[in-house]
Design a protein around this motif. Structure first.
Motif, PDB file in Angstrom:
ATOM      1  N   ALA A  95       0.903  -1.461   0.004  1.00 60.97           N
ATOM      2  CA  ALA A  95       0.158   0.029  -0.022  1.00 60.97           C
ATOM      3  C   ALA A  95       0.763   1.406  -0.057  1.00 60.97           C
ATOM      4  O   ALA A  95       0.306   2.585  -0.150  1.00 60.97           O
ATOM      5  N   THR A 102       3.416  -2.395  -7.292  1.00 64.52           N
ATOM      6  CA  THR A 102       1.979  -2.538  -7.562  1.00 64.52           C
ATOM      7  C   THR A 102       1.256  -1.335  -7.559  1.00 64.52           C
ATOM      8  O   THR A 102       0.128  -1.244  -7.646  1.00 64.52           O
ATOM      9  N   ARG A 105      -1.426  -0.268  -4.992  1.00 62.98           N
ATOM     10  CA  ARG A 105      -2.592  -1.378  -4.805  1.00 62.98           C
ATOM     11  C   ARG A 105      -2.232  -2.401  -4.164  1.00 62.98           C
ATOM     12  O   ARG A 105      -1.389  -3.082  -4.683  1.00 62.98           O
TER      13      ARG A 105
END
Length: 137
Positions: A95, A102, A105
């Motif tokens: 996160a 990512t 996400r």
């Protein structure tokens, strides 16, 4: 009286000890009922005068208020379920946009939440059966 050693004192010797303590000023018998102290009353086959704690055995682990916090703690505790704790840490790191590949996400939160939900559902069913069993006895 016992043959081996010290015997229990008689009521007369207890009364003399109380009188001696009163004379020395170490004891005051103004509000003391000597007969209540020196006698013992046993009630057989009828209700006792005092209330005792119940012998009720509770085998359930959770209440309505403690189910979610206690079950989440036990499911995410690294000493009990290291895999769940690992995926929680990985999801938190995913996160953070500065250190993830990512793009911020967290991909592990959805499978982790599914596993936690199923495990908590199984615990709830088991504990509900324990509550019903406790109520029968």
């Amino acid at each position: 009286r016992s043959q081996r050693g010290a015997s229990l004192p008689s009521k007369a010797s207890l009364r003399m000890s109380i009188a001696r303590f009163e004379e020395e000023g170490r004891f005051s018998s103004d509000a003391v009922d000597h007969e209540k102290i020196l006698s013992k009353r046993v009630c057989l086959n009828r209700e006792q005068g005092t209330k005792f704690a119940s012998n009720r055995v509770i085998t359930s682990r959770y209440t309505i208020l403690t189910f979610v916090p206690r079950s989440l703690f036990s499911l995410l505790n690294p000493f009990n379920r290291f895999a769940n704790f690992y995926f929680l840490v990985v999801g938190c790191l995913q996160a953070v946009p500065a250190i993830t590949i990512t793009e911020g996400r967290a991909g592990t939160f959805m499978p982790l939440s599914f596993v936690l939900f199923v495990d908590m559902l199984m615990r709830a069913i088991e504990d509900y059966a324990r509550h019903r069993s406790d109520a029968e006895t």
